[in-house]
Design an enzyme around this catalytic site. Structure first.
Site, PDB file in Angstrom:
ATOM      1  N   ARG A   9      -1.501  -1.448  -6.787  1.00  7.63           N
ATOM      2  CA  ARG A   9      -1.717  -2.672  -5.991  1.00  7.63           C
ATOM      3  C   ARG A   9      -2.601  -3.647  -6.771  1.00  7.63           C
ATOM      4  O   ARG A   9      -2.376  -4.864  -6.748  1.00  7.63           O
ATOM      5  CB  ARG A   9      -2.359  -2.278  -4.673  1.00  7.63           C
ATOM      6  CG  ARG A   9      -2.488  -3.377  -3.641  1.00  7.63           C
ATOM      7  CD  ARG A   9      -2.821  -2.736  -2.297  1.00  7.63           C
ATOM      8  NE  ARG A   9      -3.462  -3.624  -1.361  1.00  7.63           N
ATOM      9  CZ  ARG A   9      -2.817  -4.462  -0.552  1.00  7.63           C
ATOM     10  NH1 ARG A   9      -1.507  -4.534  -0.596  1.00  7.63           N
ATOM     11  NH2 ARG A   9      -3.482  -5.224   0.304  1.00  7.63           N
ATOM     12  N   HIS A  51      -3.384   3.655  -5.766  1.00  8.68           N
ATOM     13  CA  HIS A  51      -3.818   2.368  -5.203  1.00  8.68           C
ATOM     14  C   HIS A  51      -4.002   1.317  -6.285  1.00  8.68           C
ATOM     15  O   HIS A  51      -3.935   0.108  -6.006  1.00  8.68           O
ATOM     16  CB  HIS A  51      -5.118   2.540  -4.410  1.00  8.68           C
ATOM     17  CG  HIS A  51      -5.489   1.330  -3.607  1.00  8.68           C
ATOM     18  ND1 HIS A  51      -4.849   0.981  -2.439  1.00  8.68           N
ATOM     19  CD2 HIS A  51      -6.418   0.353  -3.828  1.00  8.68           C
ATOM     20  CE1 HIS A  51      -5.372  -0.128  -1.953  1.00  8.68           C
ATOM     21  NE2 HIS A  51      -6.323  -0.541  -2.776  1.00  8.68           N
ATOM     22  N   TYR A  56     -10.086 -10.918  -8.564  1.00 10.75           N
ATOM     23  CA  TYR A  56      -9.076 -11.247  -9.567  1.00 10.75           C
ATOM     24  C   TYR A  56      -9.212 -12.672 -10.087  1.00 10.75           C
ATOM     25  O   TYR A  56      -8.406 -13.106 -10.913  1.00 10.75           O
ATOM     26  CB  TYR A  56      -7.664 -11.070  -8.969  1.00 10.75           C
ATOM     27  CG  TYR A  56      -7.458  -9.742  -8.291  1.00 10.75           C
ATOM     28  CD1 TYR A  56      -7.362  -8.566  -9.023  1.00 10.75           C
ATOM     29  CD2 TYR A  56      -7.386  -9.650  -6.905  1.00 10.75           C
ATOM     30  CE1 TYR A  56      -7.184  -7.340  -8.400  1.00 10.75           C
ATOM     31  CE2 TYR A  56      -7.206  -8.433  -6.271  1.00 10.75           C
ATOM     32  CZ  TYR A  56      -7.110  -7.284  -7.028  1.00 10.75           C
ATOM     33  OH  TYR A  56      -6.944  -6.073  -6.400  1.00 10.75           O
ATOM     34  N   HIS A  67      -3.802  -9.867   2.871  1.00  5.80           N
ATOM     35  CA  HIS A  67      -5.206 -10.034   3.240  1.00  5.80           C
ATOM     36  C   HIS A  67      -5.369 -11.287   4.094  1.00  5.80           C
ATOM     37  O   HIS A  67      -4.771 -12.330   3.810  1.00  5.80           O
ATOM     38  CB  HIS A  67      -6.090 -10.162   2.000  1.00  5.80           C
ATOM     39  CG  HIS A  67      -6.209  -8.891   1.218  1.00  5.80           C
ATOM     40  ND1 HIS A  67      -6.626  -7.717   1.778  1.00  5.80           N
ATOM     41  CD2 HIS A  67      -5.966  -8.635  -0.095  1.00  5.80           C
ATOM     42  CE1 HIS A  67      -6.636  -6.770   0.852  1.00  5.80           C
ATOM     43  NE2 HIS A  67      -6.233  -7.295  -0.282  1.00  5.80           N
ATOM     44  N   ARG A 113       0.843  -1.187   0.000  1.00  5.94           N
ATOM     45  CA  ARG A 113       0.000   0.000   0.000  1.00  5.94           C
ATOM     46  C   ARG A 113       0.882   1.242   0.000  1.00  5.94           C
ATOM     47  O   ARG A 113       2.043   1.199   0.404  1.00  5.94           O
ATOM     48  CB  ARG A 113      -0.923   0.013   1.221  1.00  5.94           C
ATOM     49  CG  ARG A 113      -1.903  -1.148   1.271  1.00  5.94           C
ATOM     50  CD  ARG A 113      -2.760  -1.087   2.520  1.00  5.94           C
ATOM     51  NE  ARG A 113      -3.745  -2.160   2.558  1.00  5.94           N
ATOM     52  CZ  ARG A 113      -3.525  -3.371   3.049  1.00  5.94           C
ATOM     53  NH1 ARG A 113      -2.331  -3.657   3.571  1.00  5.94           N
ATOM     54  NH2 ARG A 113      -4.463  -4.291   3.054  1.00  5.94           N
ATOM     55  N   LYS A 171      -2.387  -2.567   7.486  1.00  5.96           N
ATOM     56  CA  LYS A 171      -3.806  -2.257   7.655  1.00  5.96           C
ATOM     57  C   LYS A 171      -4.511  -3.252   8.554  1.00  5.96           C
ATOM     58  O   LYS A 171      -5.403  -2.885   9.331  1.00  5.96           O
ATOM     59  CB  LYS A 171      -4.489  -2.216   6.279  1.00  5.96           C
ATOM     60  CG  LYS A 171      -5.914  -1.683   6.308  1.00  5.96           C
ATOM     61  CD  LYS A 171      -6.465  -1.543   4.912  1.00  5.96           C
ATOM     62  CE  LYS A 171      -7.889  -0.998   4.940  1.00  5.96           C
ATOM     63  NZ  LYS A 171      -8.452  -0.856   3.565  1.00  5.96           N
TER      64      LYS A 171
END
Length: 266
Positions: free
Chosen positions: A208, A205, A240, A231, A117, A142
Protein backbone atom coordinates in the site's frame (compact mmCIF):
# COMPACT_ATOMS: atom_id res chain seq x y z
CA UNK A 1 -25.84 -3.83 37.03
CA UNK A 2 -23.07 -2.46 34.82
CA UNK A 3 -23.89 1.06 35.96
CA UNK A 4 -23.58 0.04 39.61
CA UNK A 5 -20.19 -1.53 38.91
CA UNK A 6 -18.78 1.51 37.13
CA UNK A 7 -20.22 4.37 39.16
CA UNK A 8 -18.21 3.71 42.36
CA UNK A 9 -15.04 3.95 40.30
CA UNK A 10 -16.02 6.86 38.07
CA UNK A 11 -18.29 9.16 40.10
CA UNK A 12 -15.93 12.07 40.37
CA UNK A 13 -13.03 9.74 41.12
CA UNK A 14 -11.63 9.01 37.65
CA UNK A 15 -8.15 10.23 38.34
CA UNK A 16 -6.11 11.01 35.22
CA UNK A 17 -3.07 9.71 37.12
CA UNK A 18 -4.55 6.20 37.06
CA UNK A 19 -4.97 6.40 33.31
CA UNK A 20 -1.42 7.71 32.98
CA UNK A 21 -0.20 4.70 34.94
CA UNK A 22 -2.06 2.34 32.60
CA UNK A 23 -0.74 4.24 29.59
CA UNK A 24 2.84 3.87 30.76
CA UNK A 25 2.37 0.17 31.52
CA UNK A 26 1.08 -0.34 28.00
CA UNK A 27 3.98 1.60 26.53
CA UNK A 28 6.62 -0.41 28.39
CA UNK A 29 4.85 -3.76 28.19
CA UNK A 30 5.82 -6.60 25.87
CA UNK A 31 3.41 -7.98 23.27
CA UNK A 32 2.78 -11.66 22.62
CA UNK A 33 5.28 -11.37 19.78
CA UNK A 34 8.00 -10.39 22.22
CA UNK A 35 8.24 -6.79 21.05
CA UNK A 36 7.51 -3.51 22.77
CA UNK A 37 4.28 -1.74 21.88
CA UNK A 38 4.64 1.21 19.55
CA UNK A 39 3.34 4.66 20.53
CA UNK A 40 0.74 4.30 17.76
CA UNK A 41 -0.67 1.17 19.41
CA UNK A 42 -0.91 2.91 22.78
CA UNK A 43 -2.71 5.82 21.13
CA UNK A 44 -5.26 3.39 19.67
CA UNK A 45 -5.95 1.96 23.12
CA UNK A 46 -6.37 5.47 24.48
CA UNK A 47 -8.72 6.38 21.64
CA UNK A 48 -10.99 3.47 22.53
CA UNK A 49 -11.00 4.49 26.20
CA UNK A 50 -11.61 8.11 25.27
CA UNK A 51 -14.64 7.09 23.21
CA UNK A 52 -16.04 5.10 26.16
CA UNK A 53 -15.65 8.07 28.49
CA UNK A 54 -17.22 10.31 25.84
CA UNK A 55 -20.34 8.11 25.78
CA UNK A 56 -20.43 8.08 29.59
CA UNK A 57 -20.36 11.90 29.62
CA UNK A 58 -22.61 12.82 26.70
CA UNK A 59 -25.18 10.04 26.57
CA UNK A 60 -25.33 8.47 30.03
CA UNK A 61 -24.42 11.52 32.15
CA UNK A 62 -22.36 9.35 34.47
CA UNK A 63 -19.54 11.91 34.43
CA UNK A 64 -19.35 15.66 34.13
CA UNK A 65 -16.18 15.56 32.07
CA UNK A 66 -13.80 12.99 30.60
CA UNK A 67 -10.52 12.48 32.48
CA UNK A 68 -8.88 11.75 29.12
CA UNK A 69 -8.73 15.51 28.51
CA UNK A 70 -5.96 15.71 31.09
CA UNK A 71 -3.93 12.76 29.80
CA UNK A 72 -1.25 13.34 27.20
CA UNK A 73 -1.02 10.94 24.30
CA UNK A 74 2.35 9.44 23.32
CA UNK A 75 3.93 11.05 20.31
CA UNK A 76 3.52 8.84 17.29
CA UNK A 77 6.27 8.30 14.78
CA UNK A 78 6.10 10.09 11.44
CA UNK A 79 4.88 6.90 9.81
CA UNK A 80 6.61 4.14 7.93
CA UNK A 81 7.35 4.72 4.25
CA UNK A 82 8.84 1.51 2.86
CA UNK A 83 8.40 0.99 -0.83
CA UNK A 84 10.15 -1.14 -3.42
CA UNK A 85 12.57 0.61 -5.75
CA UNK A 86 12.60 -0.37 -9.41
CA UNK A 87 15.16 -3.15 -8.97
CA UNK A 88 13.47 -4.59 -5.86
CA UNK A 89 10.07 -4.49 -7.54
CA UNK A 90 11.34 -6.34 -10.60
CA UNK A 91 12.98 -9.08 -8.51
CA UNK A 92 9.95 -9.43 -6.27
CA UNK A 93 7.43 -9.67 -9.10
CA UNK A 94 9.54 -12.33 -10.80
CA UNK A 95 9.60 -14.30 -7.54
CA UNK A 96 5.82 -13.93 -7.19
CA UNK A 97 5.27 -15.09 -10.75
CA UNK A 98 7.44 -18.17 -10.12
CA UNK A 99 5.67 -18.99 -6.84
CA UNK A 100 3.99 -22.38 -6.47
CA UNK A 101 0.90 -20.41 -5.41
CA UNK A 102 -0.64 -19.23 -8.68
CA UNK A 103 -2.69 -16.54 -6.96
CA UNK A 104 0.19 -14.70 -5.30
CA UNK A 105 1.22 -12.81 -8.44
CA UNK A 106 -2.24 -11.47 -9.39
CA UNK A 107 -2.95 -10.52 -5.77
CA UNK A 108 0.31 -8.59 -5.47
CA UNK A 109 -0.29 -6.84 -8.82
CA UNK A 110 -3.81 -5.95 -7.68
CA UNK A 111 -2.49 -4.61 -4.36
CA UNK A 112 0.19 -2.50 -6.07
CA UNK A 113 -2.22 -1.19 -8.69
CA UNK A 114 -5.04 -0.17 -6.39
CA UNK A 115 -3.61 0.46 -2.92
CA UNK A 116 -6.25 -1.78 -1.35
CA UNK A 117 -5.66 -3.05 2.16
CA UNK A 118 -5.01 -6.76 2.54
CA UNK A 119 -8.40 -7.35 4.18
CA UNK A 120 -10.18 -5.42 1.43
CA UNK A 121 -8.42 -7.36 -1.31
CA UNK A 122 -8.88 -10.80 0.23
CA UNK A 123 -12.54 -10.09 0.93
CA UNK A 124 -13.35 -9.21 -2.70
CA UNK A 125 -16.43 -10.88 -4.18
CA UNK A 126 -17.33 -11.17 -7.85
CA UNK A 127 -20.62 -9.22 -7.57
CA UNK A 128 -18.54 -6.18 -6.53
CA UNK A 129 -16.22 -6.38 -9.56
CA UNK A 130 -17.20 -4.78 -12.88
CA UNK A 131 -14.66 -5.87 -15.46
CA UNK A 132 -16.43 -4.05 -18.29
CA UNK A 133 -16.21 -0.69 -16.57
CA UNK A 134 -12.93 -1.50 -14.84
CA UNK A 135 -13.85 -0.87 -11.23
CA UNK A 136 -14.36 -2.50 -7.85
CA UNK A 137 -16.79 -1.34 -5.19
CA UNK A 138 -15.57 -1.89 -1.63
CA UNK A 139 -18.52 -2.04 0.74
CA UNK A 140 -16.56 -2.62 3.95
CA UNK A 141 -13.57 -0.34 4.47
CA UNK A 142 -11.59 0.80 7.47
CA UNK A 143 -13.27 4.20 7.61
CA UNK A 144 -16.73 2.67 7.19
CA UNK A 145 -17.47 4.25 3.80
CA UNK A 146 -17.93 2.61 0.42
CA UNK A 147 -15.07 3.20 -1.98
CA UNK A 148 -14.79 2.83 -5.74
CA UNK A 149 -11.47 1.36 -6.82
CA UNK A 150 -10.47 1.89 -10.48
CA UNK A 151 -8.97 -1.05 -12.38
CA UNK A 152 -6.69 -0.67 -15.36
CA UNK A 153 -3.67 -2.09 -17.12
CA UNK A 154 -2.14 -5.36 -15.98
CA UNK A 155 -4.39 -5.68 -12.92
CA UNK A 156 -7.51 -5.55 -15.11
CA UNK A 157 -6.01 -8.01 -17.60
CA UNK A 158 -5.17 -10.49 -14.83
CA UNK A 159 -8.67 -10.28 -13.38
CA UNK A 160 -10.14 -10.96 -16.82
CA UNK A 161 -8.02 -14.12 -16.99
CA UNK A 162 -8.88 -15.01 -13.40
CA UNK A 163 -12.61 -14.70 -14.14
CA UNK A 164 -12.30 -17.46 -16.75
CA UNK A 165 -11.32 -20.00 -14.08
CA UNK A 166 -13.42 -18.71 -11.17
CA UNK A 167 -14.85 -21.29 -8.80
CA UNK A 168 -18.59 -21.87 -8.78
CA UNK A 169 -18.89 -22.88 -5.12
CA UNK A 170 -18.09 -19.39 -3.82
CA UNK A 171 -18.29 -15.77 -4.93
CA UNK A 172 -14.93 -14.90 -3.36
CA UNK A 173 -12.28 -13.89 -5.87
CA UNK A 174 -9.54 -15.64 -3.92
CA UNK A 175 -11.09 -18.45 -1.83
CA UNK A 176 -9.12 -20.77 0.41
CA UNK A 177 -8.12 -24.22 -0.74
CA UNK A 178 -9.73 -26.01 2.19
CA UNK A 179 -12.67 -23.74 2.94
CA UNK A 180 -13.99 -21.94 -0.12
CA UNK A 181 -16.01 -19.55 2.04
CA UNK A 182 -12.85 -18.06 3.55
CA UNK A 183 -10.14 -16.09 1.71
CA UNK A 184 -6.88 -17.78 0.82
CA UNK A 185 -3.89 -17.29 3.13
CA UNK A 186 -0.92 -16.03 1.12
CA UNK A 187 1.38 -15.40 4.07
CA UNK A 188 3.83 -18.25 3.42
CA UNK A 189 3.90 -17.71 -0.34
CA UNK A 190 4.48 -13.97 0.18
CA UNK A 191 7.34 -14.48 2.64
CA UNK A 192 8.98 -17.13 0.43
CA UNK A 193 8.86 -14.75 -2.54
CA UNK A 194 10.54 -12.04 -0.47
CA UNK A 195 13.32 -14.47 0.49
CA UNK A 196 13.91 -15.54 -3.11
CA UNK A 197 14.00 -11.90 -4.19
CA UNK A 198 16.39 -11.08 -1.29
CA UNK A 199 14.18 -8.30 0.02
CA UNK A 200 14.28 -7.43 3.70
CA UNK A 201 12.08 -5.35 6.00
CA UNK A 202 8.98 -5.57 3.86
CA UNK A 203 5.42 -6.51 4.82
CA UNK A 204 2.20 -6.95 2.89
CA UNK A 205 0.91 -3.58 4.10
CA UNK A 206 3.99 -1.98 2.53
CA UNK A 207 2.46 -2.76 -0.87
CA UNK A 208 0.00 0.00 0.00
CA UNK A 209 2.94 2.31 0.73
CA UNK A 210 4.32 1.38 -2.68
CA UNK A 211 1.11 2.48 -4.39
CA UNK A 212 1.08 5.81 -2.56
CA UNK A 213 4.79 6.39 -3.20
CA UNK A 214 4.53 5.60 -6.91
CA UNK A 215 1.53 7.90 -7.21
CA UNK A 216 3.44 10.72 -5.50
CA UNK A 217 6.50 10.22 -7.69
CA UNK A 218 4.30 10.31 -10.79
CA UNK A 219 2.78 13.67 -9.96
CA UNK A 220 -0.36 12.79 -7.99
CA UNK A 221 -1.40 15.36 -5.39
CA UNK A 222 -1.85 14.44 -1.73
CA UNK A 223 -5.61 14.83 -2.16
CA UNK A 224 -5.56 12.38 -5.08
CA UNK A 225 -3.46 9.89 -3.11
CA UNK A 226 -5.85 10.16 -0.17
CA UNK A 227 -8.79 9.46 -2.47
CA UNK A 228 -7.13 6.39 -3.99
CA UNK A 229 -6.18 4.97 -0.59
CA UNK A 230 -9.53 5.82 0.98
CA UNK A 231 -8.34 8.31 3.61
CA UNK A 232 -10.80 10.95 4.80
CA UNK A 233 -8.08 13.49 5.55
CA UNK A 234 -4.63 14.36 4.21
CA UNK A 235 -2.92 13.65 7.53
CA UNK A 236 -2.16 10.01 6.69
CA UNK A 237 -0.68 10.79 3.28
CA UNK A 238 1.58 13.67 4.29
CA UNK A 239 4.35 11.13 4.81
CA UNK A 240 4.59 10.88 1.01
CA UNK A 241 4.83 14.64 0.45
CA UNK A 242 8.60 14.62 0.01
CA UNK A 243 8.27 12.17 -2.89
CA UNK A 244 6.21 14.66 -4.89
CA UNK A 245 8.57 17.62 -4.40
CA UNK A 246 9.41 17.64 -8.12
CA UNK A 247 5.73 17.84 -9.04
CA UNK A 248 5.14 20.65 -6.55
CA UNK A 249 8.14 22.56 -7.90
CA UNK A 250 6.88 22.26 -11.47
CA UNK A 251 3.43 23.49 -10.43
CA UNK A 252 4.94 26.54 -8.71
CA UNK A 253 7.21 27.19 -11.70
CA UNK A 254 4.26 26.99 -14.10
CA UNK A 255 2.27 29.43 -11.96
CA UNK A 256 5.14 31.92 -11.83
CA UNK A 257 5.76 31.65 -15.56
CA UNK A 258 2.11 32.40 -16.30
CA UNK A 259 1.89 35.33 -13.90
CA UNK A 260 5.29 36.94 -14.36
CA UNK A 261 6.34 35.56 -17.72
CA UNK A 262 9.34 33.44 -18.65
CA UNK A 263 12.69 34.34 -17.14
CA UNK A 264 16.28 33.48 -17.75
CA UNK A 265 16.78 32.16 -14.26
CA UNK A 266 17.67 35.58 -12.78
Amino acid sequence: MVENQIRPVCSGRCYPSLIVQCRDELATGITYRGTQRSPATVVRYMAALSHAFGVAVKEWQWLEDSPMRKVKKPKESRGRVRFLDDDERERFLIACKESSNAWLYPCVILALSTGMRQGELMGLRWPDVDLKVGAIILHETKNGERRRVPLSGLALELLHEHAKVRRLDTDLLFPGNINAQKPIDLRSAFENALKRAEINDFHWHDLRHCTASYLAMNGASLAEIAEVLGHKTLAMVKRYAHLSDGHVSSVVAAMNAKIFGASNGR
